[in-house]
Enzyme design. Structure first.
Site, PDB file in Angstrom:
ATOM      1  N   HIS A   1       0.054   7.417  -2.101  1.00 56.23           N
ATOM      2  CA  HIS A   1      -0.749   6.237  -2.416  1.00 56.23           C
ATOM      3  C   HIS A   1      -0.127   5.538  -3.621  1.00 56.23           C
ATOM      4  O   HIS A   1       0.795   6.065  -4.247  1.00 56.23           O
ATOM      5  CB  HIS A   1      -2.196   6.638  -2.723  1.00 56.23           C
ATOM      6  CG  HIS A   1      -2.298   7.658  -3.825  1.00 56.23           C
ATOM      7  ND1 HIS A   1      -2.373   9.019  -3.596  1.00 56.23           N
ATOM      8  CD2 HIS A   1      -2.305   7.530  -5.173  1.00 56.23           C
ATOM      9  CE1 HIS A   1      -2.431   9.663  -4.738  1.00 56.23           C
ATOM     10  NE2 HIS A   1      -2.391   8.766  -5.724  1.00 56.23           N
TER      11      HIS A   1
ATOM     12  N   HIS B   1       4.250   2.355  -7.549  1.00 54.82           N
ATOM     13  CA  HIS B   1       5.120   3.078  -6.648  1.00 54.82           C
ATOM     14  C   HIS B   1       4.306   4.048  -5.807  1.00 54.82           C
ATOM     15  O   HIS B   1       3.120   4.278  -6.070  1.00 54.82           O
ATOM     16  CB  HIS B   1       6.169   3.860  -7.450  1.00 54.82           C
ATOM     17  CG  HIS B   1       5.573   4.905  -8.342  1.00 54.82           C
ATOM     18  ND1 HIS B   1       5.008   4.616  -9.561  1.00 54.82           N
ATOM     19  CD2 HIS B   1       5.404   6.229  -8.159  1.00 54.82           C
ATOM     20  CE1 HIS B   1       4.538   5.709 -10.106  1.00 54.82           C
ATOM     21  NE2 HIS B   1       4.761   6.715  -9.261  1.00 54.82           N
TER      22      HIS B   1
END
Length: 258
Positions: A110, A198
């Protein structure tokens, strides 16, 4: 690198979104942001933490009855395709690693929008309402993932390999700024000052960041680039909600999709 894909119903909207993402990638290196932290299972019987049960990981803070380890994130779709990339990176990481600590895949990749938070149970209803109201103020948008990078957590006990957001980071930052204001009402810590958005894919129990030479990272980037060529639909994806994970409880909050 290009990442994951979710296509809208309208072909023209899809082309416009793709073009916009590809025009403005942000590939600059971002400093010292720890990656998403996986939240370990919480014991209902007390604060004792079995390190072996969690593959050697330690908590950011001790579990206390009535407090839930929590975080807010963006869900990454197409888990099966992403799993193939994680497998390929994992093979390279463990084949070339010299520090003796094996890398593992991250179960639920995630994009983190908060640190790991210590939420009191009785806050959840009010906090959820605040998050629902806040999320509705933001329109859905596209995110593109491409560049490999390496991260170390705050405690410098774990190293993560992930792929950075290269398009959509400005929208993510706006959401984070609003989230920080909501968290401040509960005296909860804000996100990092210069976040590197990220998706972490692999981790090891060691501060191994210094072991990643430019050549090593270039080899990992080749793995990512090859995966992108074979997974055309995974070049970018639509963000239409954010997710609160509080203990074992998952709650989604929709962005404006009109």
């Amino acid at each position: 690198m290009n990442g994951l894909v979710s296509y809208p119903d309208s072909g023209s909207d899809e082309e416009e979104a793709t073009s916009e993402c590809m025009k403005s990638p942000d590939s600059s290196a971002v400093r010292n942001l720890p990656p998403p932290v996986s939240v370990s299972n919480q014991s209902k019987r007390g604060s004792t933490d079995d390190i072996e049960q969690h593959e050697g990981r330690i908590r950011s803070f001790e579990h206390e009855r009535g407090n839930w380890a929590s975080y807010i994130s963006v869900t990454v779709p197409y888990a099966e395709d992403l799993n193939e990339l994680s497998d390929s990176l994992l093979e390279q990481l463990n084949a070339r690693s010299t520090h003796g600590h094996p890398f593992h895949k991250i179960d639920n990749p995630h994009i983190s929008l908060t640190r790991t938070l210590k939420l009191r149970h009785h806050w959840l209803n009010d906090l959820s309402q605040s998050l629902e109201n806040m999320a509705a103020l933001f329109r859905s948008f596209y995110v593109s993932l491409r560049d490999v990078d390496v991260y170390v957590n705050d405690e410098r006990t774990r190293t993560f390999v992930g792929i950075k957001v290269v398009c959509g980071d400005e929208q993510l930052l706006k959401i984070v700024n609003s989230l920080n204001k909501v968290l401040a009402m509960y005296n909860l810590p804000p996100f990092y000052d210069e976040p590197s958005f990220h998706v972490s894919l692999c981790w090891c129990l060691y501060d191994a960041k210094g072991d990643f030479t430019d050549e090593f990272i270039d080899g990992l980037q080749e793995v990512v680039d090859d995966w992108v060529k074979d997974s055309e639909r995974c070049s970018f994806f639509l963000v239409d909600h954010i997710l609160l994970k509080a203990g074992h409880k998952l709650t989604t909050f929709s962005l404006d999709t009109t």
